[in-house]
Design an enzyme around this catalytic site. Structure first.
Site, PDB file in Angstrom:
ATOM      1  N   GLN A 182      -2.559  16.615   0.966  1.00  0.00           N
ATOM      2  CA  GLN A 182      -2.067  15.796  -0.448  1.00  0.00           C
ATOM      3  C   GLN A 182      -2.026  16.749  -1.081  1.00  0.00           C
ATOM      4  O   GLN A 182      -1.450  17.057  -2.127  1.00  0.00           O
ATOM      5  CB  GLN A 182      -3.644  15.770  -0.759  1.00  0.00           C
ATOM      6  N   SER A 203       5.898  15.009   4.437  1.00  0.00           N
ATOM      7  CA  SER A 203       6.932  14.581   3.961  1.00  0.00           C
ATOM      8  C   SER A 203       7.104  13.903   2.547  1.00  0.00           C
ATOM      9  O   SER A 203       7.298  13.487   1.141  1.00  0.00           O
ATOM     10  CB  SER A 203       8.230  14.075   4.836  1.00  0.00           C
ATOM     11  N   CYS A 328     -13.732  -2.146   2.124  1.00  0.00           N
ATOM     12  CA  CYS A 328     -13.583  -3.170   1.901  1.00  0.00           C
ATOM     13  C   CYS A 328     -12.353  -4.209   2.042  1.00  0.00           C
ATOM     14  O   CYS A 328     -12.348  -5.542   2.606  1.00  0.00           O
ATOM     15  CB  CYS A 328     -13.791  -4.573   0.408  1.00  0.00           C
TER      16      CYS A 328
END
Length: 399
Positions: A182, A203, A328
């Site tokens: 990140q 990438s 969920c």
């Protein structure tokens, strides 16, 4: 009238920039050679491979011969963790990581525990998602061979004290790996200054193609080969190189470096506007993660009394693409392991929303979200028994 579409899920993947596609195209058509071949077609591919390696290295101030291309961040994580574990098992069997790592790190650690007798310590994090350096120091044993702590969290955007962790690892002669999927290309990174030994990158988080990533391996770092079958990547990662994708990654890295300061400034401005606008308009809302040590494009909200799945569905109907920290949507009733680790109760962890900003996000997009998200939350709360109970109790208290 065509429905408005706003992409706010850049942490999941980014669109491939036009310049990247244009750079890749010749290597899908004219320059199709195998980089291992000695003839002119092979040499063309090899030259492109070398150039791309230099471009990716430059992004993090590494030497080109320290960059090894992989199929993506998850493979890089697996190679770093298992490669160190098997190469150094004669020295010890203890690994230290954190409870908020990506599954690309957590699952290899669990695999080594279950099938190869390794011991793994999972560090706690504080309410912002930062590891405690004192707890890290106390967790180190004579058998510790690897510390793997992510650079920045994919859900809440919190950036870890990487340089300090690297110093602790070096002091104890322990190899340090960081998952920077990140972070690399979204914030300034200098591996020489940080002192990390291994770093995973990808990438498709920086406007390049999917299916290609890299592992930075500091010169002299010993780890086992992960993929066998050929002499590619200096005999450390076998398989014919995906030259078009590698070329795309190189171009994306080059553009990310050139645009870094503007990228950080613009995304931080939009992030601040979004956070301020939502906190002002929606009560019973919190920002998950650190406000000071945070990726420029990450926003993660926790809304009381509702679930994230409902938020995503209503936002999608409005043309807004986002994601939730709640699991969920994957068929699990369990909330995000990251949100639970920072101490959120189940009900608040279930009501989380991640809005991640990128280079194509506009102020108009942010305004549209600030105008529409409050109505979404209000609608969901109007159907929530939890909110109904809260309102009734508040009414009784105010009598």
């Amino acid at each position: 009238m065509e429905k408005r579409r706003i992409y706010m899920d850049y942490s999941a993947t980014t669109p491939v920039k036009k310049e990247v596609v244009e750079t890749m195209m010749p290597y899908l058509t004219d320059y199709f050679g195998n980089a291992s071949s000695f003839h002119s077609f092979g040499r063309e591919a090899k030259e492109a491979l070398d150039k791309s390696r230099s471009q990716v290295a430059s992004l993090i101030n590494a030497n080109p011969n320290e960059i090894y291309f992989t199929a993506g961040g998850t493979e890089s994580d697996n190679w770093a963790i298992e490669g160190v574990a098997f190469a150094h098992k004669n020295k010890g069997n203890h690994i230290i990581t954190s409870k908020i790592e990506h599954h690309g790190v957590l699952h290899p650690c669990e695999y080594l525990e279950k099938h190869h007798g390794f011991e793994v310590t999972y560090l706690d994090v504080d309410s912002e998602g930062r590891v405690d350096l004192e707890q890290l120091k106390k967790s180190i044993k004579d058998t510790t061979i690897l510390i793997t702590i992510m650079f920045a969290n994919n859900e809440i955007g919190t950036i870890q004290p990487i340089k300090e962790i690297a110093e602790i690892a070096k002091e104890h002669k322990i190899i340090f790996h960081t998952d920077a999927v990140q972070a690399a290309g979204n914030i300034n990174i200098d591996v020489k200054d940080l002192g990390v030994d291994l770093m995973s990158m990808s990438s498709h988080k920086i406007y390049g193609p999917k299916g290609i990533g890299a592992l930075y391996i500091k010169r002299g770092t010993k780890l086992h080969t992960f993929v066998h079958g050929g002499a590619q990547e200096r005999k450390r990662r076998a398989g014919t190189e995906n030259i078009p994708a590698i070329v795309g990654y190189g171009k994306a890295a080059e553009m990310a470096k050139a645009n870094m300061d503007n990228h950080i400034e613009t995304l931080t401005k939009l992030r601040t506007k979004l956070i301020d606008g939502i906190l002002e308009r929606i009560p019973h809302t919190r920002v998950n993660g650190s406000l000071t040590h945070r990726l420029p494009g990450n926003v993660n909200f926790g809304f009381e009394f509702i679930e994230g799945e409902g938020i995503l569905l209503l936002l999608d109907m409005l043309g807004i693409a986002a994601s939730s920290g709640s699991a969920c949507t994957s068929g699990s009733l369990d909330p995000s392991h990251v949100l639970m680790a920072i101490g959120l109760p189940h009900e608040l962890a279930h009501g989380s929303l991640r809005l991640s900003i990128g280079d194509f996000t506009t102020e108009e997009d942010i305004d549209y979200i600030i105008d529409n998200l409050p109505r979404v939350i209000e609608r969901l709360r109007s159907m929530s028994p939890l909110y109904e109970t809260y309102v009734r109790e508040q009414g009784q208290l105010n009598k």
